[in-house]
Write a protein that holds these residues in place. Sequence first.
Motif, PDB file in Angstrom:
ATOM      1  N   ALA A  70       0.832  -1.207   0.000  1.00  0.00           N
ATOM      2  CA  ALA A  70       0.000   0.000   0.000  1.00  0.00           C
ATOM      3  C   ALA A  70       0.866   1.257   0.000  1.00  0.00           C
ATOM      4  O   ALA A  70       0.568   2.228  -0.713  1.00  0.00           O
ATOM      5  CB  ALA A  70      -0.940  -0.004   1.205  1.00  0.00           C
ATOM      6  N   VAL A  71       1.954   1.246   0.772  1.00  0.00           N
ATOM      7  CA  VAL A  71       2.868   2.387   0.798  1.00  0.00           C
ATOM      8  C   VAL A  71       3.516   2.549  -0.580  1.00  0.00           C
ATOM      9  O   VAL A  71       3.621   3.665  -1.101  1.00  0.00           O
ATOM     10  CB  VAL A  71       3.942   2.223   1.906  1.00  0.00           C
ATOM     11  N   ASN A  72       3.916   1.443  -1.192  1.00  0.00           N
ATOM     12  CA  ASN A  72       4.522   1.487  -2.518  1.00  0.00           C
ATOM     13  C   ASN A  72       3.556   2.093  -3.539  1.00  0.00           C
ATOM     14  O   ASN A  72       3.944   2.925  -4.357  1.00  0.00           O
ATOM     15  CB  ASN A  72       4.949   0.086  -2.944  1.00  0.00           C
ATOM     16  N   VAL A  90       4.988  12.141   7.274  1.00  0.00           N
ATOM     17  CA  VAL A  90       4.856  10.709   7.548  1.00  0.00           C
ATOM     18  C   VAL A  90       3.379  10.338   7.698  1.00  0.00           C
ATOM     19  O   VAL A  90       2.899   9.365   7.100  1.00  0.00           O
ATOM     20  CB  VAL A  90       5.656  10.321   8.813  1.00  0.00           C
ATOM     21  N   VAL A  91       2.650  11.115   8.480  1.00  0.00           N
ATOM     22  CA  VAL A  91       1.224  10.840   8.697  1.00  0.00           C
ATOM     23  C   VAL A  91       0.456  10.960   7.387  1.00  0.00           C
ATOM     24  O   VAL A  91      -0.417  10.134   7.089  1.00  0.00           O
ATOM     25  CB  VAL A  91       0.652  11.779   9.786  1.00  0.00           C
ATOM     26  N   ALA A  92       0.778  11.968   6.568  1.00  0.00           N
ATOM     27  CA  ALA A  92       0.092  12.152   5.284  1.00  0.00           C
ATOM     28  C   ALA A  92       0.281  10.942   4.382  1.00  0.00           C
ATOM     29  O   ALA A  92      -0.666  10.504   3.707  1.00  0.00           O
ATOM     30  CB  ALA A  92       0.594  13.412   4.600  1.00  0.00           C
ATOM     31  N   LYS A  96      -2.759   8.327   3.172  1.00  0.00           N
ATOM     32  CA  LYS A  96      -2.999   8.016   1.766  1.00  0.00           C
ATOM     33  C   LYS A  96      -2.909   6.508   1.520  1.00  0.00           C
ATOM     34  O   LYS A  96      -3.734   5.940   0.807  1.00  0.00           O
ATOM     35  CB  LYS A  96      -1.982   8.758   0.896  1.00  0.00           C
ATOM     36  N   ALA A  97      -1.900   5.867   2.110  1.00  0.00           N
ATOM     37  CA  ALA A  97      -1.656   4.440   1.875  1.00  0.00           C
ATOM     38  C   ALA A  97      -2.650   3.545   2.613  1.00  0.00           C
ATOM     39  O   ALA A  97      -3.185   2.593   2.047  1.00  0.00           O
ATOM     40  CB  ALA A  97      -0.238   4.077   2.283  1.00  0.00           C
TER      41      ALA A  97
END
Length: 143
Positions: A70-72, A90-92, A96-97
């Motif tokens: 998901a981060v990717n 970092v939180v943003a 999103k992910a």
Amino acid sequence: MQTDLTKILAVSGQHGLFEYVAQARNGVIAESLSDRRRTVLGATSRISTLADISIYTSEGEMKLADVFLAVNKALDGADAPSSKAPEKEVVALFEKAVPDYDADRFYVSHMRKILDWYSQIVKYASLDFVKEEEEKADDEAQA
């Protein structure tokens, strides 16, 4: 080459990730992903495999492999921010992910650790993870 998260170790008090090599008499022999140095992790070390780690979401828990993917996807080919990046950045990224993460139980410190791990996996291994079904088939074939 696929990455087997059951063989990638996070050790409390140690920086970086390790790959399981073999069982030792008094612990585990592991190799650092970054510099490939081998070390013996004692039986009293707090060792976790990345396959056993999950994050809290409003739906339950999400496996770390799914979080990495998901981060990717959220980064869309860009480099991950440093774990030392400003908290808002970092939180943003995690909003999103993994928009449904449980903010009461999944803290910024956890996000930073996951970003560290993500960066190491991307740099020294791959995001092509061994699936549990494939792992079971391999185990049965070896038996």
